[in-house]
Structure formats: structure tokens, C-alpha cells
Design a protein around this motif. Structure first.
Motif, short mmCIF file in Angstrom:
data_model
loop_
_atom_site.label_atom_id
_atom_site.label_comp_id
_atom_site.label_asym_id
_atom_site.label_seq_id
_atom_site.Cartn_x
_atom_site.Cartn_y
_atom_site.Cartn_z
N TYR A 4 -2.71 -10.01 -2.37
CA TYR A 4 -4.13 -10.36 -2.30
C TYR A 4 -4.29 -11.87 -2.11
CZ TYR A 4 -4.41 -5.71 -4.38
OH TYR A 4 -4.27 -4.37 -4.64
N ASN A 51 -3.44 -0.38 -11.12
CA ASN A 51 -2.58 0.39 -10.22
C ASN A 51 -1.53 -0.49 -9.55
OD1 ASN A 51 -3.80 2.81 -10.79
ND2 ASN A 51 -5.10 2.82 -8.98
N HIS A 52 -1.93 -1.71 -9.20
CA HIS A 52 -0.95 -2.63 -8.60
C HIS A 52 0.13 -3.00 -9.61
CE1 HIS A 52 0.77 -5.81 -6.16
NE2 HIS A 52 0.77 -6.55 -7.25
N GLU A 105 2.40 1.75 -3.44
CA GLU A 105 1.43 2.27 -4.41
C GLU A 105 1.18 3.75 -4.18
OE1 GLU A 105 -3.19 1.43 -5.58
OE2 GLU A 105 -1.81 -0.27 -5.57
N GLN A 146 -7.85 -13.47 -2.12
CA GLN A 146 -8.77 -13.22 -3.24
C GLN A 146 -9.09 -14.51 -3.97
OE1 GLN A 146 -10.02 -10.24 -3.36
NE2 GLN A 146 -8.62 -9.47 -1.80
N HIS A 188 -5.88 2.36 -17.75
CA HIS A 188 -5.75 0.94 -17.45
C HIS A 188 -5.34 0.14 -18.67
CE1 HIS A 188 -9.05 1.93 -14.28
NE2 HIS A 188 -7.87 2.36 -13.93
N ASP A 213 0.83 -1.21 0.00
CA ASP A 213 0.00 0.00 0.00
C ASP A 213 0.87 1.26 0.00
OD1 ASP A 213 -2.21 -1.62 0.03
OD2 ASP A 213 -2.64 -1.35 2.17
N LYS A 227 -9.27 -0.97 -12.08
CA LYS A 227 -8.40 0.09 -11.58
C LYS A 227 -7.44 -0.45 -10.52
CE LYS A 227 -8.44 4.69 -9.48
NZ LYS A 227 -9.28 5.81 -8.98
N THR A 228 -7.94 -1.29 -9.62
CA THR A 228 -7.09 -1.86 -8.57
C THR A 228 -5.98 -2.72 -9.18
OG1 THR A 228 -8.92 -1.89 -6.99
CG2 THR A 228 -7.06 -3.35 -6.53
N LEU A 257 -11.22 -8.24 -7.87
CA LEU A 257 -10.60 -6.91 -7.94
C LEU A 257 -11.08 -6.18 -9.19
CD1 LEU A 257 -6.93 -7.98 -7.10
CD2 LEU A 257 -8.62 -7.07 -5.50
N ASP A 258 -11.32 -4.89 -9.07
CA ASP A 258 -11.75 -4.15 -10.26
C ASP A 258 -10.54 -3.78 -11.12
OD1 ASP A 258 -10.53 -1.80 -9.18
OD2 ASP A 258 -12.38 -1.26 -8.15
#
Length: 256
Positions: A253, A193-194, A137, A256, A161, A134, A189-190, A186-187
Motif C-alpha cells: 500500500y 487480512n493482510h 491473500e 496510502q 480481527h 493479492d 478487515k483489510t 484502510l479499514d
């Protein structure tokens, strides 16, 4: 995955557009009409300007050249000169897109002096906690806001994206179930960004190979031509980048 399909189509259209401009550029060069030549070329450069911007931003962060010494426009201006002076060496329109990136890479390599390969992040990628991810990021987001040009010029490229999807990370057929599982958890964007955060912390050569492959849709052979290196070395860099991205997803994650 629809995002990736749309991006692939966009890149195909861009390549076709560049190929269709090839003869016009050569005619303008023959007529010695540099002003019209540059105007025509300018219409073809948005993706290349993004590429330059990204490379310079990361290089500045890693202190590979002095702050405030170069701008994106410096490289674009020099690229105009290089293309005008040397376009006659391009024999077929299908080679123009790759050639433009190769010329761009040569200009960048002349000023970006990379340090020796630093594998600390790569070797320790499976040890970072969620809090550490986190924090990384957040640091990436702050640094991305310090790019060389205003992001509005490039349709908010820092947070786009396109090119940062799971099917570039997991290419094996037996990983489809895993991709679907992460996709549902996870969407876009997530995920994007990761992936960008991890790439940002990898060596420049690894970043560049991955982004030329995933973002610009170049083949391994084309990337080898652009970067003036062996195809086997490109393949290794891409494989290592994918491994880093996969491990980072598993560790950040895990539930997940």
C-alpha cells in the motif's frame, strides 16, 4: 484501535476467569472427580482450541505432518489428561494460564516437525508486487477455509480481527503518525487480512511468537517459558515478524 483495547480487556477477563477456576480444579482433582474436572476445564479452553487449530492448519499446509492423522480434539483430549495428572505442579493461580499454553505447546511440538528455517519469503518480502500480495491473500483465504474444525465454533476465528492491529506492528513512539495515516486509509478487515496473510507465510516459530504476543497478550518472558527458549530469541523472532509486517504494508500500500 478500539478493537485492540476491547481484545486486551477480553484477555484480562479470561486470565482472571482461569485464575478463579484454579482452586476449584485442584479441589476436583483431590476428590478424584475427573468428570467434573474436565467439565470445568472445558469452559476455559476456547482460546487454546483456537491456538491448536491455527497451529495444525498451518503445519498441515506446510506438510509438517501427514494429512488426516490428527484433529484438534485429539490434542484437547490429551490436554485434559495432562492437566488432570499434573495440575498439582502449578503452585499459584496466576501461573495457570501460561502453564496451559506451555502444556499445549509441548503436545504440538511432539508431532509438528518443522523443517529448517526457510527465509526465502522473509528475505524477499520487499519484492512482491500488489498482484502477488493479492494472490497470496486469496490463497490464505482458501486455506483458512480448510481448518480442522468448523469456524463457527470459535466465533469465526479465521476472520476475527482481534490481535491483528497496527499497534502490534508499529510499537515505536515515532510511528504514531504513520499508524494514524494507515488507519484512515484502510479499514480494520483489510489490515487484519493482510497481517494474517503475511504471518501465514512466515516460519511457524515466528508466527507462534507473534500470535502469543499479539493475540494472547503474553509477555516476552512468558512466551520464552511457553516455547522453552531464551527471551533474547523470542525478542528476535518478534522483531523479525514486525519487520516483515511493516515492509509488506509499505510495499503493498505505497500510496496510502
Amino acid at each position: 484501535m478500539n478493537t485492540n483495547m476491547a481484545h486486551s480487556k477480553k484477555q484480562e477477563v479470561l486470565r482472571l476467569r482461569i485464575e478463579n477456576s484454579f482452586q476449584q480444579l485442584k479441589r476436583l482433582k483431590k476428590q478424584k472427580n475427573r468428570e467434573s474436572f474436565n467439565k470445568e476445564l472445558l469452559e476455559l479452553l476456547p482460546d487454546i482450541k483456537k491456538h491448536i487449530n491455527r497451529r495444525l492448519t498451518v503445519a498441515l499446509k506446510k506438510e509438517y505432518f501427514p494429512k488426516n492423522k490428527y484433529s484438534v480434539d485429539d490434542f484437547v483430549s490429551q490436554l485434559f489428561i495432562e492437566v488432570y495428572d499434573n495440575i498439582d505442579t502449578v503452585k499459584e493461580e496466576k501461573h495457570l494460564y501460561l502453564w496451559l499454553f506451555k502444556k499445549t505447546n509441548e503436545l504440538l511440538e511432539d508431532v509438528i516437525v518443522e523443517e529448517e528455517f526457510d527465509d526465502f519469503f522473509f528475505k524477499n518480502i520487499d519484492t512482491y508486487s500488489k498482484l502477488e500480495w493479492d494472490a497470496m491473500e486469496q490463497e490464505f483465504s482458501v486455506d483458512a477455509g480448510r481448518d480442522f474444525v468448523m469456524m463457527e465454533e470459535f466465533d469465526d476465528v479465521s476472520y476475527s480481527h482481534e490481535g491483528y492491529t497496527l499497534n502490534h506492528v508499529f510499537v515505536e513512539d515515532n510511528k504514531k503518525a504513520l499508524i494514524d495515516k494507515i488507519d484512515k486509509s484502510l479499514d480494520d478487515k483489510t489490515i487484519a487480512n493482510h497481517l494474517k496473510t503475511v504471518l501465514y507465510n512466515l516460519p511457524l516459530s515466528m508466527q507462534d511468537v507473534y500470535e502469543l504476543y499479539a493475540e494472547q497478550k503474553f509477555s516476552l518472558a512468558e512466551i520464552a517459558e511457553i516455547r522453552n527458549m531464551a527471551v533474547e530469541d523470542v525478542e528476535t523472532l518478534l522483531k523479525d515478524a514486525r519487520k516483515a509486517l511493516q515492509v509488506s504494508l509499505f510495499n503493498r500500500y505505497p500510496a496510502q
